[in-house]
Write a protein that holds these residues in place. Sequence first.
Motif, PDB file in Angstrom:
ATOM      1  N   ARG A  32       0.827  -1.199   0.000  1.00 34.68           N
ATOM      2  CA  ARG A  32       0.000   0.000   0.000  1.00 34.68           C
ATOM      3  C   ARG A  32       0.869   1.259   0.000  1.00 34.68           C
ATOM      4  O   ARG A  32       0.542   2.255  -0.653  1.00 34.68           O
ATOM      5  CB  ARG A  32      -0.925  -0.004   1.216  1.00 34.68           C
ATOM      6  CG  ARG A  32      -2.249   0.616   0.917  1.00 34.68           C
ATOM      7  CD  ARG A  32      -3.221   0.560   2.074  1.00 34.68           C
ATOM      8  NE  ARG A  32      -3.352  -0.767   2.630  1.00 34.68           N
ATOM      9  CZ  ARG A  32      -3.608  -1.023   3.912  1.00 34.68           C
ATOM     10  NH1 ARG A  32      -3.750  -0.042   4.753  1.00 34.68           N
ATOM     11  NH2 ARG A  32      -3.722  -2.250   4.340  1.00 34.68           N
ATOM     12  N   SER A  33       1.995   1.206   0.709  1.00 35.39           N
ATOM     13  CA  SER A  33       2.936   2.325   0.679  1.00 35.39           C
ATOM     14  C   SER A  33       3.501   2.521  -0.722  1.00 35.39           C
ATOM     15  O   SER A  33       3.605   3.652  -1.208  1.00 35.39           O
ATOM     16  CB  SER A  33       4.092   2.086   1.654  1.00 35.39           C
ATOM     17  OG  SER A  33       3.647   2.053   2.970  1.00 35.39           O
ATOM     18  N   ALA A  34       3.844   1.427  -1.376  1.00 35.45           N
ATOM     19  CA  ALA A  34       4.346   1.518  -2.749  1.00 35.45           C
ATOM     20  C   ALA A  34       3.261   2.031  -3.688  1.00 35.45           C
ATOM     21  O   ALA A  34       3.541   2.812  -4.608  1.00 35.45           O
ATOM     22  CB  ALA A  34       4.851   0.152  -3.213  1.00 35.45           C
ATOM     23  N   TRP A  35       2.017   1.627  -3.464  1.00 34.46           N
ATOM     24  CA  TRP A  35       0.906   2.103  -4.282  1.00 34.46           C
ATOM     25  C   TRP A  35       0.737   3.611  -4.152  1.00 34.46           C
ATOM     26  O   TRP A  35       0.577   4.320  -5.143  1.00 34.46           O
ATOM     27  CB  TRP A  35      -0.380   1.377  -3.876  1.00 34.46           C
ATOM     28  CG  TRP A  35      -1.578   1.821  -4.645  1.00 34.46           C
ATOM     29  CD1 TRP A  35      -1.991   1.347  -5.845  1.00 34.46           C
ATOM     30  CD2 TRP A  35      -2.497   2.840  -4.274  1.00 34.46           C
ATOM     31  NE1 TRP A  35      -3.114   2.011  -6.249  1.00 34.46           N
ATOM     32  CE2 TRP A  35      -3.449   2.934  -5.306  1.00 34.46           C
ATOM     33  CE3 TRP A  35      -2.615   3.691  -3.181  1.00 34.46           C
ATOM     34  CZ2 TRP A  35      -4.496   3.839  -5.263  1.00 34.46           C
ATOM     35  CZ3 TRP A  35      -3.657   4.598  -3.147  1.00 34.46           C
ATOM     36  CH2 TRP A  35      -4.586   4.661  -4.182  1.00 34.46           C
ATOM     37  N   ARG A  36       0.758   4.094  -2.899  1.00 33.13           N
ATOM     38  CA  ARG A  36       0.604   5.537  -2.671  1.00 33.13           C
ATOM     39  C   ARG A  36       1.734   6.328  -3.316  1.00 33.13           C
ATOM     40  O   ARG A  36       1.505   7.374  -3.923  1.00 33.13           O
ATOM     41  CB  ARG A  36       0.557   5.832  -1.170  1.00 33.13           C
ATOM     42  CG  ARG A  36      -0.760   5.518  -0.524  1.00 33.13           C
ATOM     43  CD  ARG A  36      -0.824   6.067   0.882  1.00 33.13           C
ATOM     44  NE  ARG A  36       0.102   5.433   1.784  1.00 33.13           N
ATOM     45  CZ  ARG A  36      -0.203   4.443   2.608  1.00 33.13           C
ATOM     46  NH1 ARG A  36      -1.431   3.980   2.635  1.00 33.13           N
ATOM     47  NH2 ARG A  36       0.703   3.930   3.405  1.00 33.13           N
ATOM     48  N   CYS A  37       2.950   5.834  -3.195  1.00 30.93           N
ATOM     49  CA  CYS A  37       4.093   6.558  -3.764  1.00 30.93           C
ATOM     50  C   CYS A  37       4.108   6.475  -5.288  1.00 30.93           C
ATOM     51  O   CYS A  37       4.535   7.423  -5.950  1.00 30.93           O
ATOM     52  CB  CYS A  37       5.386   6.042  -3.155  1.00 30.93           C
ATOM     53  SG  CYS A  37       5.474   6.469  -1.409  1.00 30.93           S
ATOM     54  N   GLY A 112      10.384   8.809  -4.170  1.00 30.54           N
ATOM     55  CA  GLY A 112      11.276   7.911  -3.427  1.00 30.54           C
ATOM     56  C   GLY A 112      11.443   8.338  -1.978  1.00 30.54           C
ATOM     57  O   GLY A 112      11.436   7.505  -1.074  1.00 30.54           O
ATOM     58  N   LEU A 113      11.574   9.635  -1.769  1.00 29.69           N
ATOM     59  CA  LEU A 113      11.662  10.152  -0.401  1.00 29.69           C
ATOM     60  C   LEU A 113      10.363   9.894   0.355  1.00 29.69           C
ATOM     61  O   LEU A 113      10.389   9.462   1.517  1.00 29.69           O
ATOM     62  CB  LEU A 113      11.979  11.651  -0.433  1.00 29.69           C
ATOM     63  CG  LEU A 113      12.118  12.340   0.909  1.00 29.69           C
ATOM     64  CD1 LEU A 113      13.300  11.775   1.681  1.00 29.69           C
ATOM     65  CD2 LEU A 113      12.269  13.833   0.715  1.00 29.69           C
ATOM     66  N   ALA A 114       9.240  10.118  -0.305  1.00 28.23           N
ATOM     67  CA  ALA A 114       7.951   9.840   0.332  1.00 28.23           C
ATOM     68  C   ALA A 114       7.793   8.352   0.618  1.00 28.23           C
ATOM     69  O   ALA A 114       7.223   7.967   1.649  1.00 28.23           O
ATOM     70  CB  ALA A 114       6.818  10.339  -0.557  1.00 28.23           C
ATOM     71  N   PHE A 115       8.310   7.501  -0.271  1.00 28.96           N
ATOM     72  CA  PHE A 115       8.229   6.052  -0.059  1.00 28.96           C
ATOM     73  C   PHE A 115       9.028   5.624   1.163  1.00 28.96           C
ATOM     74  O   PHE A 115       8.561   4.830   1.977  1.00 28.96           O
ATOM     75  CB  PHE A 115       8.719   5.322  -1.306  1.00 28.96           C
ATOM     76  CG  PHE A 115       8.648   3.837  -1.215  1.00 28.96           C
ATOM     77  CD1 PHE A 115       7.437   3.198  -1.064  1.00 28.96           C
ATOM     78  CD2 PHE A 115       9.805   3.073  -1.276  1.00 28.96           C
ATOM     79  CE1 PHE A 115       7.368   1.818  -0.988  1.00 28.96           C
ATOM     80  CE2 PHE A 115       9.741   1.702  -1.191  1.00 28.96           C
ATOM     81  CZ  PHE A 115       8.521   1.068  -1.046  1.00 28.96           C
TER      82      PHE A 115
END
Length: 133
Positions: A32-37, A112-115
């Motif tokens: 889900r984190s990867a999806w958001r980023c 990438g930073l947000a991820f």
Amino acid sequence: MNYPSLFGFLISIVAIFVLFFLRGKVKNPYVRSAWRCSLLFFSMYGLILVLVFLRWKYYQMQLDTFDLNSNGTIDLAEYTKDYRNVRDKVLIGTTRNFAFMTGAALSFLLAGLAFILDLINTRFQLKNNPLKI
């Protein structure tokens, strides 16, 4: 809009639709984190390309205002220093020509930073309350 920017914009729109289609199928908090980023990356990339296009279109419209007699060409009487400045911005346009690469690099860096930050936040939330996520 030049062809590389147009293809980049179309890819970002298609990717956003695919990501929204896959939204309900993502159950793992890390995925889900990867999806958001990924959504952040493609949204920013498309926005950067649109903003560069609008800026270039504004310069083109500003360039058209120098044609006082509306004959489609700039005569010697219409040729001013301001016209040369705007003409150089339209013709040289390295920002427009390389927007698809610089936009992708900037979007990738920020996404990438947000991820990384989202992964850290997810890890701390799972560690403190595993049932919440």
